[in-house]
Each structure stands twice: as structure tokens, then as C-alpha cells.
Scaffold this active site. Structure first.
Site, PDB file in Angstrom:
ATOM      1  CG  HIS A 244     -58.055  19.941  -9.801  1.00  0.00           C
ATOM      2  ND1 HIS A 244     -57.951  19.975 -11.255  1.00  0.00           N
ATOM      3  CD2 HIS A 244     -57.365  21.014  -9.335  1.00  0.00           C
ATOM      4  CE1 HIS A 244     -57.521  21.128 -11.660  1.00  0.00           C
ATOM      5  NE2 HIS A 244     -57.019  21.797 -10.631  1.00  0.00           N
TER       6      HIS A 244
ATOM      7  CD  GLU B  59     -44.813  -1.757 -26.347  1.00  0.00           C
ATOM      8  OE1 GLU B  59     -45.900  -1.462 -25.806  1.00  0.00           O
ATOM      9  OE2 GLU B  59     -44.218  -2.647 -26.153  1.00  0.00           O
TER      10      GLU B  59
ATOM     11  CD  GLU C 116     -48.423  -2.740 -41.246  1.00  0.00           C
ATOM     12  OE1 GLU C 116     -47.748  -3.021 -40.199  1.00  0.00           O
ATOM     13  OE2 GLU C 116     -49.214  -3.328 -41.654  1.00  0.00           O
TER      14      GLU C 116
ATOM     15  NE  ARG D 101     -39.029 -18.446 -21.330  1.00  0.00           N
ATOM     16  CZ  ARG D 101     -38.940 -17.798 -22.572  1.00  0.00           C
ATOM     17  NH1 ARG D 101     -37.949 -16.922 -22.958  1.00  0.00           N
ATOM     18  NH2 ARG D 101     -39.930 -17.913 -23.423  1.00  0.00           N
TER      19      ARG D 101
ATOM     20  CG  HIS E  38     -53.596  -7.876 -20.003  1.00  0.00           C
ATOM     21  ND1 HIS E  38     -52.559  -7.354 -20.462  1.00  0.00           N
ATOM     22  CD2 HIS E  38     -54.657  -7.488 -20.742  1.00  0.00           C
ATOM     23  CE1 HIS E  38     -53.067  -6.477 -21.552  1.00  0.00           C
ATOM     24  NE2 HIS E  38     -54.205  -6.597 -21.738  1.00  0.00           N
TER      25      HIS E  38
ATOM     26  CB  THR F  82     -43.027 -14.526 -24.266  1.00  0.00           C
ATOM     27  OG1 THR F  82     -43.039 -15.867 -24.778  1.00  0.00           O
ATOM     28  CG2 THR F  82     -42.506 -13.530 -25.368  1.00  0.00           C
TER      29      THR F  82
ATOM     30  CB  SER G 252     -46.855 -17.174 -29.115  1.00  0.00           C
ATOM     31  OG  SER G 252     -46.503 -15.841 -28.548  1.00  0.00           O
TER      32      SER G 252
ATOM     33  N   GLY H 215     -42.050 -30.181 -21.693  1.00  0.00           N
ATOM     34  CA  GLY H 215     -43.105 -31.272 -21.479  1.00  0.00           C
ATOM     35  C   GLY H 215     -43.624 -31.714 -22.784  1.00  0.00           C
TER      36      GLY H 215
HETATM   37  P1  FAD Z   1     -45.450 -17.420 -22.906  1.00  0.00           P
HETATM   38  O1  FAD Z   1     -45.252 -16.398 -21.955  1.00  0.00           O
HETATM   39  O2  FAD Z   1     -44.915 -17.358 -24.370  1.00  0.00           O
HETATM   40  O3  FAD Z   1     -44.911 -18.471 -22.010  1.00  0.00           O
HETATM   41  C1  FAD Z   1     -44.976 -19.753 -22.589  1.00  0.00           C
HETATM   42  C2  FAD Z   1     -43.938 -20.589 -21.836  1.00  0.00           C
HETATM   43  O4  FAD Z   1     -43.842 -22.011 -22.180  1.00  0.00           O
HETATM   44  C3  FAD Z   1     -42.481 -20.097 -22.327  1.00  0.00           C
HETATM   45  O5  FAD Z   1     -41.670 -19.938 -21.151  1.00  0.00           O
HETATM   46  C4  FAD Z   1     -41.817 -21.535 -23.073  1.00  0.00           C
HETATM   47  O6  FAD Z   1     -40.531 -21.554 -22.698  1.00  0.00           O
HETATM   48  C5  FAD Z   1     -42.657 -22.549 -22.376  1.00  0.00           C
HETATM   49  N1  FAD Z   1     -42.765 -23.761 -23.199  1.00  0.00           N
HETATM   50  C6  FAD Z   1     -43.233 -23.770 -24.378  1.00  0.00           C
HETATM   51  N2  FAD Z   1     -43.292 -25.232 -24.869  1.00  0.00           N
HETATM   52  C7  FAD Z   1     -42.880 -25.738 -23.573  1.00  0.00           C
HETATM   53  C8  FAD Z   1     -42.950 -27.245 -23.848  1.00  0.00           C
HETATM   54  N3  FAD Z   1     -43.296 -28.106 -24.547  1.00  0.00           N
HETATM   55  N4  FAD Z   1     -42.511 -27.657 -22.152  1.00  0.00           N
HETATM   56  C9  FAD Z   1     -42.089 -26.752 -21.416  1.00  0.00           C
HETATM   57  N5  FAD Z   1     -42.382 -25.431 -21.564  1.00  0.00           N
HETATM   58  C10 FAD Z   1     -42.712 -24.941 -22.749  1.00  0.00           C
HETATM   59  N6  FAD Z   1     -48.109  -8.423 -23.454  1.00  0.00           N
HETATM   60  C11 FAD Z   1     -48.720  -7.583 -22.830  1.00  0.00           C
HETATM   61  O7  FAD Z   1     -49.884  -7.769 -22.226  1.00  0.00           O
HETATM   62  N7  FAD Z   1     -48.111  -6.429 -22.420  1.00  0.00           N
HETATM   63  C12 FAD Z   1     -46.927  -6.047 -23.094  1.00  0.00           C
HETATM   64  O8  FAD Z   1     -46.504  -5.077 -22.911  1.00  0.00           O
HETATM   65  C13 FAD Z   1     -46.412  -7.050 -23.879  1.00  0.00           C
HETATM   66  N8  FAD Z   1     -45.215  -6.709 -24.378  1.00  0.00           N
HETATM   67  C14 FAD Z   1     -44.440  -7.667 -25.242  1.00  0.00           C
HETATM   68  C15 FAD Z   1     -43.328  -7.369 -25.656  1.00  0.00           C
HETATM   69  C16 FAD Z   1     -42.814  -8.284 -26.679  1.00  0.00           C
HETATM   70  C17 FAD Z   1     -41.454  -7.926 -27.128  1.00  0.00           C
HETATM   71  C18 FAD Z   1     -43.205  -9.636 -26.909  1.00  0.00           C
HETATM   72  C19 FAD Z   1     -42.642 -10.379 -27.540  1.00  0.00           C
HETATM   73  C20 FAD Z   1     -44.545  -9.819 -26.325  1.00  0.00           C
HETATM   74  C21 FAD Z   1     -45.301  -8.924 -25.576  1.00  0.00           C
HETATM   75  N9  FAD Z   1     -46.547  -9.138 -25.087  1.00  0.00           N
HETATM   76  C22 FAD Z   1     -47.163  -8.129 -24.194  1.00  0.00           C
HETATM   77  C23 FAD Z   1     -47.105 -10.494 -25.233  1.00  0.00           C
HETATM   78  C24 FAD Z   1     -47.062 -11.225 -24.041  1.00  0.00           C
HETATM   79  O9  FAD Z   1     -45.354 -11.654 -23.736  1.00  0.00           O
HETATM   80  C25 FAD Z   1     -47.621 -12.566 -24.203  1.00  0.00           C
HETATM   81  O10 FAD Z   1     -48.981 -12.528 -24.762  1.00  0.00           O
HETATM   82  C26 FAD Z   1     -47.601 -13.672 -22.982  1.00  0.00           C
HETATM   83  O11 FAD Z   1     -46.307 -13.686 -22.513  1.00  0.00           O
HETATM   84  C27 FAD Z   1     -48.160 -14.836 -23.278  1.00  0.00           C
HETATM   85  O12 FAD Z   1     -48.183 -15.633 -22.103  1.00  0.00           O
HETATM   86  P2  FAD Z   1     -48.526 -17.132 -22.398  1.00  0.00           P
HETATM   87  O13 FAD Z   1     -48.208 -17.807 -20.716  1.00  0.00           O
HETATM   88  O14 FAD Z   1     -49.558 -17.698 -22.844  1.00  0.00           O
HETATM   89  O15 FAD Z   1     -47.136 -17.586 -22.971  1.00  0.00           O
HETATM   90  P1  NAI Z   2     -48.765  -7.445 -34.617  1.00  0.00           P
HETATM   91  O1  NAI Z   2     -49.677  -8.264 -35.179  1.00  0.00           O
HETATM   92  O2  NAI Z   2     -48.983  -6.541 -33.685  1.00  0.00           O
HETATM   93  O3  NAI Z   2     -48.247  -6.570 -35.744  1.00  0.00           O
HETATM   94  C1  NAI Z   2     -47.627  -6.984 -36.989  1.00  0.00           C
HETATM   95  C2  NAI Z   2     -47.719  -5.951 -38.090  1.00  0.00           C
HETATM   96  O4  NAI Z   2     -46.953  -6.328 -39.250  1.00  0.00           O
HETATM   97  C3  NAI Z   2     -48.910  -5.881 -38.600  1.00  0.00           C
HETATM   98  O5  NAI Z   2     -49.545  -4.358 -38.792  1.00  0.00           O
HETATM   99  C4  NAI Z   2     -49.073  -6.316 -40.078  1.00  0.00           C
HETATM  100  O6  NAI Z   2     -49.516  -5.861 -41.035  1.00  0.00           O
HETATM  101  C5  NAI Z   2     -47.340  -6.258 -40.360  1.00  0.00           C
HETATM  102  N1  NAI Z   2     -47.057  -7.241 -41.347  1.00  0.00           N
HETATM  103  C6  NAI Z   2     -47.221  -8.474 -41.618  1.00  0.00           C
HETATM  104  N2  NAI Z   2     -46.490  -8.934 -42.521  1.00  0.00           N
HETATM  105  C7  NAI Z   2     -45.867  -7.884 -43.163  1.00  0.00           C
HETATM  106  C8  NAI Z   2     -44.903  -7.685 -44.314  1.00  0.00           C
HETATM  107  N3  NAI Z   2     -44.635  -9.015 -44.929  1.00  0.00           N
HETATM  108  N4  NAI Z   2     -44.177  -6.555 -44.416  1.00  0.00           N
HETATM  109  C9  NAI Z   2     -44.660  -5.570 -43.634  1.00  0.00           C
HETATM  110  N5  NAI Z   2     -45.583  -5.528 -42.610  1.00  0.00           N
HETATM  111  C10 NAI Z   2     -46.101  -6.671 -42.396  1.00  0.00           C
HETATM  112  O7  NAI Z   2     -47.430  -8.188 -34.210  1.00  0.00           O
HETATM  113  P2  NAI Z   2     -46.177  -7.807 -33.574  1.00  0.00           P
HETATM  114  O8  NAI Z   2     -46.057  -6.155 -33.351  1.00  0.00           O
HETATM  115  O9  NAI Z   2     -45.059  -8.702 -33.978  1.00  0.00           O
HETATM  116  O10 NAI Z   2     -46.341  -8.275 -31.904  1.00  0.00           O
HETATM  117  C11 NAI Z   2     -46.783  -9.775 -31.852  1.00  0.00           C
HETATM  118  C12 NAI Z   2     -47.639  -9.817 -30.443  1.00  0.00           C
HETATM  119  O11 NAI Z   2     -46.912  -9.596 -29.357  1.00  0.00           O
HETATM  120  C13 NAI Z   2     -48.983  -8.961 -30.668  1.00  0.00           C
HETATM  121  O12 NAI Z   2     -50.217  -9.837 -30.884  1.00  0.00           O
HETATM  122  C14 NAI Z   2     -49.159  -8.254 -29.492  1.00  0.00           C
HETATM  123  O13 NAI Z   2     -50.304  -8.293 -28.727  1.00  0.00           O
HETATM  124  C15 NAI Z   2     -47.892  -8.657 -28.399  1.00  0.00           C
HETATM  125  N6  NAI Z   2     -47.277  -7.501 -27.911  1.00  0.00           N
HETATM  126  C16 NAI Z   2     -48.251  -6.843 -26.969  1.00  0.00           C
HETATM  127  C17 NAI Z   2     -47.476  -5.717 -26.369  1.00  0.00           C
HETATM  128  C18 NAI Z   2     -48.441  -4.817 -25.746  1.00  0.00           C
HETATM  129  O14 NAI Z   2     -49.221  -5.217 -25.186  1.00  0.00           O
HETATM  130  N7  NAI Z   2     -47.904  -3.539 -25.374  1.00  0.00           N
HETATM  131  C19 NAI Z   2     -46.291  -5.154 -26.874  1.00  0.00           C
HETATM  132  C20 NAI Z   2     -45.593  -6.179 -27.858  1.00  0.00           C
HETATM  133  C21 NAI Z   2     -46.252  -7.427 -28.449  1.00  0.00           C
END
Ligand code: FAD
Ligand code: NAI
Length: 469
Positions: A451, A191, A207, A38, A328, A44, A149, A118
Site C-alpha cells: 500500500h 496505439e 472499423e 533484415r 511474448h 518486427t 509476419s 534463408g
Molecule cells: P518477427 O518479429 O516478424 O521476426 C521475423 C524475422 O524474420 C524478421 O526480422 C524478418 O526479417 C525475418 N525473415 C523473414 N523471412 C526471412 C527469410 N526468408 N530469411 C531470413 N530472415 C527472414 N507484440 C507484442 O507482444 N507487444 C507489442 O507491444 C507489440 N507491438 C507491436 C507493434 C507493431 C506496430 C507491430 C507491427 C507489431 C507489434 N507486436 C507486438 C507484434 C510482434 O511484433 C510480433 O508478434 C512479433 O514480432 C513476432 O515475432 P516473430 O519472431 O514470430 O516474427
Molecule cells: P488487428 O487484427 O488487431 O486489428 C485489425 C482491425 O481492423 C480489426 O478490428 C478488424 O475488424 C479491422 N478491419 C479489418 N479489415 C477492415 C476494413 N476493410 N475496414 C475497416 N476495418 C477493418 O490487427 P492490427 O491492429 O493490424 O495488428 C496486427 C497484429 O499486431 C495484431 O495481431 C496484434 O496482436 C499485433 N500487435 C500487438 C500489439 C500489442 O500487443 N500491444 C501492438 C500492435 C500490434
């Protein structure tokens, strides 16, 4: 700082799973390289996930408070306006501060950082292709796949990140859309739907299933939906999106079809559509086929309890394997996987992983939901305590929500805790510890809580007879 020396472990991916594993390996004195394509560490979560979304949730919450609540407390401000550009600058500052901080932590812990894509070329070799196309190979005893992901779309729906956006585009809009349609009532939809709704978008969530916030306790999810509706977010549950068409006037129509009693059929006009229907593991173009690493139907690397794939020297963690896609969870797995490589130890308790939805109020939980316990045939008690009866929530004028505690009838052991309320994400930590230690409700009830604090609601919920309710 790329290296030609043989490594103990090469980690592909520098997200919360990979970078934490890298630092842990460095701390344990292992020779470690993290490969990240990245250009920035943090994955992510830091770049386009947890961190920027929380920055915008914080900023939009302050805007809404200033606009609608400050005057209730004698705080007089002039007209309150939003500068999306300044809000985005603040978001970028929080992201950049944290991502560059990881580079500092890498240096401190002697973690090599190799910038590039990689791929696994043999069970003990990772090839790195830099942005300019230069290739190099790192020899290593073990490989950890932490590639995380990526967003998914719906069939036939092309994400342009301007009008039809994923979470990444929704974190970088340049203006407040007049009408926002969110496809998917999961964590991202709720969110980011909240962010833009607070900033002024008429927001509609579509949904597919009969409920929002999959994974949360059903009663909590229902009350949470009512709360979001009071915040002017509209919901169409049991509704399927059949397609999105672009209109001549620059708007789009989200075409829907009812799939149940409460469903909606017809076109919903929008200026921006957020597609948040889940994410998929990023395990393509990694060379998995070349070395025969097995993946499941969803594309996740199949691993055993020590995160080992079917190839002896290849491990995987985080969003790239089964389990909740949470930062986490990825971090815990990163540490456990490295500990296993170091000395055969390392363990993650999947029964004690908290989930948090960072809306206002927040929703947080750990352990089992009521539905899960009913399905298991468990004999359990339900305790509930509303924030309306908590003095701090009252003085903060922020009383929406409640604590719900599920515990075993015979042993009193806590089986699940569900909180909807301001700061629920912070408050859940005590319940996670309780579940981790196998605590009973009596343990929490007999623990002194300061409290006036919101966490007294957790204590009172744990009491057989709460004092204030
Ligand atoms: P990632 O964070 O996806 O990191 C993987 C990295 O690998 C990336 O930087 C990618 O560029 C790199 N990579 C991939 N393939 C290759 C390759 N072949 N060579 C080199 N590099 C590569 N989770 C929470 O717990 N709390 C939250 O509040 C939360 N909010 C979120 C909000 C949004 C909008 C999104 C999309 C996700 C959120 N998540 C949250 C989910 C969280 O981001 C993921 O669960 C977490 O980042 C997963 O960590 P990871 O290290 O497995 O992968
Ligand atoms: P999600 O799996 O949480 O929600 C997707 C929703 O879309 C589900 O309710 C599903 O039923 C619905 N859906 C699926 N196909 C559909 C369709 N064709 N039409 C209408 N609804 C449909 O996935 P989301 O919100 O995209 O988040 C992805 C991941 O990121 C989650 O697994 C979550 O754990 C992580 N994440 C975590 C956060 C946090 O911990 N605060 C914040 C944001 C993301």
C-alpha cells in the site's frame, strides 16, 4: 560469423521467436545458427513494432502530460512544443540499443548469426543468400521457421509509407499530420492513433465490425472506446472503406460505406491514412513448396503441439504459425520448441498468454472474456473494482478504468482478468501467474499487496466484499 559446420538447428528469422530460440539453443549447448535478412536482429518487434511504438507512446504521453496536466500539480513549464525529429531520434536510440544488445547476447551464448535471406532447399539444408547475392548452404539436423509476419493492405490500396502508411510508416512520420484516418480499430490502430492524436492530429478510426479492440472483453472495449473519445479520437464503427483517392490539393479522401446501424457513408478527408487491418505470416519465398511443408489457408505453417510441421525436421514458431501475433507468445514458443528438440520437453500454456494495449489508460487481459464464458455456458461470478476507489490511482490523479475478474461459481477458480487503467500491462502479470497456477479469487484476496499501489485494485476486486468500494 557464418559457419560451414553441420548445425543441430538453423533458425530462419531473428525476431523475438527466432532470436530467443537461438539463445536458448546456445545455452543448452546446441550448435545453432540464426539466419536474418533484415541486417539487424530483433525482427518486427524491435525494429518496427513493439519497441518503437512504445517509445513513441511514452514520448507522446509525456508531451500531453506536460501540456495539459503538469500545471494541475504545481509544475510550471513554459510553452510546450514537439520536435518530431528529436522524438524519432529517441525512438531510434531505444531500438538500436536493444537490437545491438542481441548481437552481444548471441556472442555470449555462441549463437552463429548468418546475415541473408534463408530458404529451405532440402529437409536438412538452408540456403542463405547474402545482400550481395552470394549464396551458401548450411547443413543442419533441424530447421525452425521463425519468419514472422508482414503488413497487409486492402484490395487496390497501395501503401507508399508516406501518405498511405502501414505501422512502419506511422512510426517514422516526419511531421504531425493535421488529419489522420486510421483504417482498423485493432491494437496497431489504437496505439499509433493515440500517438499522433496526442501530438495534435485530428484522428478518426474507421472499423468494419461493431466494436474496437477485438479480443478484449466487450464491456472493457466499450468503456475503452468512451475513454479514447474523451481524448478526442473519433470512431466510425460498422464502416467499410471502399477506397482511398488522392486529391489535387495533396490530401486524400477515404471513401466509406456503412455496413450496420451506426456506420458512416461518405468521404473522410485526411493528410495521412494508416492502414492497420491485420498482418499475414511471412512464409513465401522460403522454399516450403520445394520440401512439401504444409501451410493453411492464411499461409501459416501447420504444426503439431511440438511445433513440428508435416516434414519431420522442420519446425515453426511465432507469427508464422496459428495463435495470437504477440512477441511474448513467439518467445515462449521459441523456448518450448528448442527444449523439445533438446530433450523432448517444452510446453506453452495458451490459456495464460496476456494481451496488452499500451494506450493511456492501458488495457490488459488474460484468460476468458465474459462473452466467451457465456458462449461456453459456464457458471461464473463477475467481480469489479474501479480505480476511482484505489488510493494510489487517486493520488496519481489517474483514476480512469477498473479491474474485472471472472471466476468459476463452484470452484472460485479465476477464469479471466481484465484491467483498464494506468499500468494495466504491468499489473496483469499477477493475474497471469494466478491463471497459470490455477488460483482462486480467494488466493489473490488473501495475498498481501503493498500500500499504496495500483495492484491493490486487483486484490480488492478479488475480495468477496472489497473494503474501499
Ligand atoms: P518477427 O518479429 O516478424 O521476426 C521475423 C524475422 O524474420 C524478421 O526480422 C524478418 O526479417 C525475418 N525473415 C523473414 N523471412 C526471412 C527469410 N526468408 N530469411 C531470413 N530472415 C527472414 N507484440 C507484442 O507482444 N507487444 C507489442 O507491444 C507489440 N507491438 C507491436 C507493434 C507493431 C506496430 C507491430 C507491427 C507489431 C507489434 N507486436 C507486438 C507484434 C510482434 O511484433 C510480433 O508478434 C512479433 O514480432 C513476432 O515475432 P516473430 O519472431 O514470430 O516474427
Ligand atoms: P488487428 O487484427 O488487431 O486489428 C485489425 C482491425 O481492423 C480489426 O478490428 C478488424 O475488424 C479491422 N478491419 C479489418 N479489415 C477492415 C476494413 N476493410 N475496414 C475497416 N476495418 C477493418 O490487427 P492490427 O491492429 O493490424 O495488428 C496486427 C497484429 O499486431 C495484431 O495481431 C496484434 O496482436 C499485433 N500487435 C500487438 C500489439 C500489442 O500487443 N500491444 C501492438 C500492435 C500490434
Amino acid at each position: 560469423y557464418s559457419t560451414a559446420e553441420q548445425q543441430d538447428v538453423v533458425i530462419i528469422g531473428g525476431g523475438p521467436g527466432g532470436y530467443v530460440a537461438g539463445i536458448k539453443a546456445g545455452q543448452l549447448g546446441m550448435k545453432v545458427t540464426v539466419v536474418e535478412k533484415r541486417g539487424k536482429l530483433g525482427g518486427t518487434c524491435l525494429n518496427v513494432g513493439c519497441i518503437p511504438s512504445k517509445a513513441l507512446l511514452n514520448a507522446s504521453h509525456m508531451y500531453e502530460d506536460a501540456k495539459t496536466r503538469f500545471s494541475n500539480y504545481g509544475v510550471k513549464v513554459g510553452s510546450v512544443e514537439v520536435s518530431v525529429a528529436d522524438m524519432m531520434k529517441y525512438k531510434e536510440k531505444s531500438v538500436n540499443g536493444l537490437t545491438s544488445g542481441i548481437e552481444g547476447l548471441f556472442k555470449k551464448n555462441k549463437v552463429s548469426y548468418s546475415k541473408g535471406h534463408g530458404s529451405i532447399v532440402s529437409p536438412n539444408q538452408v540456403e542463405v543468400t547474402a545482400a550481395d547475392g552470394t549464396k551458401s548452404v548450411i547443413n543442419t539436423k533441424n530447421i525452425v521457421i521463425a519468419t514472422g509476419s508482414d503488413v497487409v493492405s486492402l484490395p487496390g490500396l497501395v501503401i507508399d509509407e508516406k501518405q498511405i502508411v502501414s505501422s512502419t510508416g506511422a512510426l517514422s512520420l516526419t511531421t504531425v499530420p493535421k488529419r489522420l484516418v486510421v483504417i482498423g480499430g485493432g491494437v496497431i490502430g489504437l496505439e499509433l492513433g493515440s500517438v499522433w492524436s496526442r501530438l495534435g492530429s485530428e484522428t478518426t478510426v474507421v472499423e468494419f465490425t461493431p466494436r474496437i479492440a477485438a479480443g478484449a472483453d466487450g464491456e472493457v472495449a466499450k468503456k475503452f472506446q468512451r475513454t479514447l473519445e474523451k481524448q478526442h479520437i473519433k470512431f466510425h464503427l460498422e464502416t467499410k472503406v471502399t477506397g482511398v483517392t488522392k486529391n489535387a490539393d495533396g490530401t486524400v479522401s477515404v471513401n466509406t460505406e456503412s455496413v450496420g446501424g451506426s456506420g458512416h457513408s461518405g468521404a473522410i478527408v485526411a493528410d495521412v491514412v494508416l492502414v492497420s487491418v491485420g498482418r499475414r505470416p511471412q512464409t513465401q519465398q522460403l522454399g516450403l513448396e520445394k520440401v512439401g511443408v504444409a501451410t493453411d489457408k492464411a499461409g501459416r505453417v501447420e504444426v503439431d503441439e511440438n511445433f513440428r510441421s508435416n516434414v519431420q525436421s522442420v519446425f515453426a514458431i511465432g507469427d508464422a504459425i496459428k495463435g495470437p501475433m504477440l512477441a511474448h507468445k513467439a518467445e515462449e514458443e521459441g523456448i518450448a520448441c528448442i527444449e523439445y528438440l533438446h530433450n523432448g520437453g517444452g510446453h506453452v500454456n495458451y490459456g495464460a498468454i496476456p494481451s496488452v494495449i499500451y494506450t493511456h489508460p492501458e488495457v490488459a487481459w488474460v484468460g476468458k472474456t465474459e462473452e466467451e464464458l457465456v458462449k461456453e455456458g459456464a457458471k461464473f461470478k463477475v467481480g469489479k473494482f474501479p480505480f476511482m476507489a484505489n488510493s494510489r490511482a487517486r493520488t496519481n490523479d489517474d483514476t480512469e478504468g477498473f479491474v474485472k475478474m471472472l471466476s468459476d461459481v463452484a470452484t472460485d477458480r479465476i477464469l479471466g482478468v481484465h484491467i483498464m487503467g494506468a499500468n494495466a500491462g504491468e499489473m496483469i502479470a499477477e493475474s497471469v501467474l494466478a491463471v497459470e497456477y490455477g488460483a482462486s479469487t480467494e488466493d489473490i484476496a488473501r495475498t498481501c499487496h503493498a500500500h499504496p499501489t495500483l495492484s491493490e485494485a486487483v486484490k480488492e476486486c478479488a475480495m468477496e466484499k472489497p473494503i474501499h468500494f
